[in-house]
Scaffold this motif. Structure first.
Motif: not given
Length: 193
Positions: A153-161
């Motif tokens: 989303s919006n130039d970012k990759v969010y990921y769960s740890r």
């Protein structure tokens, strides 16, 4: 059916082990067939289920992602691969072995701006970046453990740890990764959307 507040069951092939599910375009629901080694789809218009056998063996296909070019990419945790499926011609186009052995590739999400799909690599503490233009995967090392699920989303990759109770964020333009700890201990990071 949210209007009728009723569920309808759709049978898959025996012992198939549906793993991961996405609602794709054309009213189709895709799932990996973890135990029977294929890619399954339920046509929402007809209710028909179809299983497309994997192009390799052994296979344990898991979590699919649909890309903007219409392809379905599906992960295979156990066999360290991602495969591209063409739903129009109903054929697998390619299978790519991940560059890091035993990385346990979990799930992907597309950066439509750059034509890339980011995949989480749980065992390897990495994100895999697939270039849709040339079908190559580049690994990005993450500081925390167990990247499990991601969303672009919006130039970012969010990921769960999954193994360290938190989330991480890759800022694509700068390449900087920031990780955040959940406020509650022993709370694993699950799916994101």
């Amino acid at each position: 059916d949210p209007l009728l507040e009723q569920f309808t069951s759709h049978n898959t092939t025996g012992a198939s082990g549906p793993d991961g599910m996405i609602v794709g375009s054309s009213n189709k629901v895709w799932t990996g067939m973890y135990y029977s080694g294929g890619l399954g789809v339920v046509d929402g218009n007809t209710g028909t289920f179809t299983n497309y056998p994997s192009p390799y063996s052994p296979s344990a296909m898991a979590i699919p992602v649909e890309t903007s070019n219409g392809s379905i990419w599906v992960t295979d945790h156990a066999n360290n691969r991602i495969s591209e499926f063409d739903p129009v011609n109903e054929v697998f186009l390619q299978t790519i072995i991940m560059p890091t052995p035993n990385c346990w590739v979990v799930q992907g999400h597309e950066d439509t701006t750059r034509g890339e799909v980011y995949f989480t690599e749980y065992n390897a503490n990495r994100l895999g970046r697939l270039s849709l233009a040339n079908s190559t995967v580049t690994d990005i090392i993450t500081p925390g453990g167990g990247p499990a699920f991601c969303v672009y989303s919006n130039d970012k990759v969010y990921y769960s740890r999954w193994s360290e109770s938190g989330i991480g964020v890759l800022d694509i333009p700068s390449g900087v990764i920031t990780e955040y700890q959940f406020p509650v201990n022993n709370e694993p990071g699950g799916p994101l959307w």
